[in-house]
Design an enzyme around this catalytic site. Sequence first.
Site, PDB file in Angstrom:
ATOM      1  N   LYS A 180       0.831  -1.215   0.000  1.00 52.90           N
ATOM      2  CA  LYS A 180       0.000   0.000   0.000  1.00 52.90           C
ATOM      3  C   LYS A 180       0.862   1.261   0.000  1.00 52.90           C
ATOM      4  O   LYS A 180       0.590   2.203  -0.736  1.00 52.90           O
ATOM      5  CB  LYS A 180      -0.937   0.028   1.232  1.00 52.90           C
TER       6      LYS A 180
ATOM      7  N   ARG B 177      -9.420   0.930   9.272  1.00 53.09           N
ATOM      8  CA  ARG B 177      -9.010  -0.443   9.570  1.00 53.09           C
ATOM      9  C   ARG B 177     -10.069  -1.192  10.366  1.00 53.09           C
ATOM     10  O   ARG B 177      -9.860  -2.368  10.687  1.00 53.09           O
ATOM     11  CB  ARG B 177      -7.721  -0.417  10.393  1.00 53.09           C
TER      12      ARG B 177
ATOM     13  N   ARG C  37      11.654  -6.394   4.836  1.00 56.20           N
ATOM     14  CA  ARG C  37      11.474  -4.981   4.482  1.00 56.20           C
ATOM     15  C   ARG C  37      12.436  -4.099   5.281  1.00 56.20           C
ATOM     16  O   ARG C  37      12.626  -4.298   6.471  1.00 56.20           O
ATOM     17  CB  ARG C  37      10.025  -4.582   4.806  1.00 56.20           C
TER      18      ARG C  37
ATOM     19  N   ARG D 263      11.497  -1.937  10.669  1.00 55.98           N
ATOM     20  CA  ARG D 263      10.486  -1.432  11.596  1.00 55.98           C
ATOM     21  C   ARG D 263      10.340  -2.395  12.755  1.00 55.98           C
ATOM     22  O   ARG D 263      10.409  -3.602  12.577  1.00 55.98           O
ATOM     23  CB  ARG D 263       9.137  -1.304  10.865  1.00 55.98           C
TER      24      ARG D 263
ATOM     25  N   ARG E 291      -0.157  -8.984  13.315  1.00 52.54           N
ATOM     26  CA  ARG E 291      -0.756  -7.939  12.477  1.00 52.54           C
ATOM     27  C   ARG E 291      -1.678  -8.564  11.428  1.00 52.54           C
ATOM     28  O   ARG E 291      -2.730  -8.015  11.106  1.00 52.54           O
ATOM     29  CB  ARG E 291       0.342  -7.104  11.806  1.00 52.54           C
TER      30      ARG E 291
HETATM   31  P1  AMP Z   1       0.918   0.704   9.113  1.00 55.57           P
HETATM   32  O1  AMP Z   1       2.115   1.541   8.846  1.00 55.57           O
HETATM   33  O2  AMP Z   1      -0.299   1.146   8.342  1.00 55.57           O
HETATM   34  O3  AMP Z   1       1.183  -0.778   8.948  1.00 55.57           O
HETATM   35  O4  AMP Z   1       0.534   0.927  10.653  1.00 55.57           O
HETATM   36  C1  AMP Z   1       1.446   0.564  11.684  1.00 55.57           C
HETATM   37  C2  AMP Z   1       0.697   0.437  12.997  1.00 55.57           C
HETATM   38  O5  AMP Z   1       0.074   1.670  13.338  1.00 55.57           O
HETATM   39  C3  AMP Z   1      -0.436  -0.591  12.994  1.00 55.57           C
HETATM   40  O6  AMP Z   1       0.015  -1.917  13.241  1.00 55.57           O
HETATM   41  C4  AMP Z   1      -1.313  -0.048  14.123  1.00 55.57           C
HETATM   42  O7  AMP Z   1      -0.744  -0.355  15.385  1.00 55.57           O
HETATM   43  C5  AMP Z   1      -1.202   1.461  13.934  1.00 55.57           C
HETATM   44  N1  AMP Z   1      -2.239   1.965  13.002  1.00 55.57           N
HETATM   45  C6  AMP Z   1      -2.045   2.556  11.785  1.00 55.57           C
HETATM   46  N2  AMP Z   1      -3.205   2.909  11.225  1.00 55.57           N
HETATM   47  C7  AMP Z   1      -4.179   2.522  12.086  1.00 55.57           C
HETATM   48  C8  AMP Z   1      -5.600   2.584  12.061  1.00 55.57           C
HETATM   49  N3  AMP Z   1      -6.274   3.112  11.018  1.00 55.57           N
HETATM   50  N4  AMP Z   1      -6.278   2.086  13.135  1.00 55.57           N
HETATM   51  C9  AMP Z   1      -5.625   1.561  14.185  1.00 55.57           C
HETATM   52  N5  AMP Z   1      -4.293   1.450  14.270  1.00 55.57           N
HETATM   53  C10 AMP Z   1      -3.560   1.935  13.230  1.00 55.57           C
END
Ligand code: AMP
Length: 221
Positions: free
Chosen positions: A13, A88, A127, A160, A171
């Site tokens: 994404k 989400r 990654r 990360r 996740r």
């Molecule tokens: P991402 O970079 O989108 O994979 O997000 C990394 C982490 O941030 C996720 O595993 C969640 O802990 C938190 N996070 C990001 N976006 C959301 C969301 N829309 N709702 C809840 N937690 C989020």
Amino acid sequence: MRTILLGPPGAGKGTQAARIVEAYHVPHISTGDILRANVAAGTPLGAEAKRFMDAGDLVPDDVIIGMVGDRLAEPDAAAGFLFDGFPRTVPQAEALDGLLSERGAPLDVVLELVVDQDEVIRRLTGRKTCSACGRIYQVESDPPETEGVCDACGGELEQRADDTEDVVRNRLEVYRDQTEPLVAFYDARGELRRIEAVGTMDAVTARAMETLEQVAGPPTS
Ligand code: AMP
């Protein structure tokens, strides 16, 4: 253009979003990036979010919805947006409906990036992200020229904290339980388009752009 990129962690994404916004000139709104910036800056929001993020769990809906409301109120979002990693959960999607109907600005399309679980685990555990500019590499399919160093800016590459195998598995489980229901939610409204997120990044971008052109018109130059 008002679009959501939906798909499991590791579907690509972030990479696809960066390419799409370059063509369509709308802000790329990644809730994960906003949260990581808050963690790095040591804000109260970052302090609250960090423990959820480190475990691969979702940050509570009220925190995310408040954050997105603030972001949509910024002037650049008047031109549209591309959400990456939001919504989400169903409550987040419902809150977004409310924010958009207040603005009289409905969604154009939700693009679902479809990829299988083994592939996602392989991609995420390999990654690396540049600590300076955020560019994403993949040690097998898209490595930097010099190990550990960003081709674009010379910054240091890091993994990360939530890309370790245990956290990645959590996740994915969280995605299946809490985020995947959004596929049916948007499909029932006729807003969902599926894209196979396999093959080269360029091939996936071409599929995404083709679909976007059909629903939102061609990119402005
Ligand atoms: P991402 O970079 O989108 O994979 O997000 C990394 C982490 O941030 C996720 O595993 C969640 O802990 C938190 N996070 C990001 N976006 C959301 C969301 N829309 N709702 C809840 N937690 C989020």
